[in-house]
Design a protein around this motif. Structure first.
Motif, mmCIF file in Angstrom:
data_model
loop_
_atom_site.group_PDB
_atom_site.id
_atom_site.type_symbol
_atom_site.label_atom_id
_atom_site.label_comp_id
_atom_site.label_asym_id
_atom_site.label_seq_id
_atom_site.Cartn_x
_atom_site.Cartn_y
_atom_site.Cartn_z
ATOM 1 N N PRO A 60 2.780 3.128 0.221
ATOM 2 C CA PRO A 60 3.458 2.069 -0.518
ATOM 3 C C PRO A 60 2.858 0.709 -0.202
ATOM 4 O O PRO A 60 2.378 0.460 0.904
ATOM 5 N N ALA A 61 2.865 -0.145 -1.205
ATOM 6 C CA ALA A 61 2.319 -1.487 -1.026
ATOM 7 C C ALA A 61 3.212 -2.326 -0.126
ATOM 8 O O ALA A 61 2.746 -3.194 0.594
ATOM 9 N N ILE A 62 4.504 -2.037 -0.160
ATOM 10 C CA ILE A 62 5.468 -2.785 0.651
ATOM 11 C C ILE A 62 6.176 -1.796 1.552
ATOM 12 O O ILE A 62 6.631 -0.749 1.105
#
Length: 111
Positions: A60-62
């Protein structure tokens, strides 16, 4: 397999093959060519890497939020709260930095 054949087999560029070699995912052996050594890759290693590349990885990017509240979650809404929480402490640090710079200037002028 030479570098181009290995790249075609994996469906990547020759530069990607070089990066996999640098990262230690592939080993390379150099054999004499007509004018210069030619990189040769082991087909069994290419098979293993191809299987590794087939597996889908999800990153996940975050990052997921933790269950404990963070400092950002406790920021008061409103200008006065922001001034108290962030601007006043920063102004104190700015004052200390200014004084330190002035002291250094004084020392360099006296030297």
């Amino acid at each position: 397999m030479n570098k181009q054949e290995a790249a075609d087999y994996l469906g990547v560029s020759t530069r990607a093959i070089e990066r996999y070699t640098q990262k230690g995912k592939l080993s390379v052996k150099y054999e004499g060519g007509k004018t210069r050594p030619v990189a040769v890759y082991d087909p069994s290693e290419l098979d293993k890497l191809k299987e590794e590349l087939k597996t889908t990885t999800y990153k996940p990017a975050i990052e997921a939020a933790s269950s404990t509240p963070t400092e950002l979650a406790t920021i008061p809404i409103g200008l006065s709260g922001l001034v108290e929480k962030f601007i006043l402490p920063l102004s104190g640090q700015l004052q200390q930095l200014t004084e330190a710079i002035q002291s250094l200037k004084t020392l360099s002028n006296n030297a």
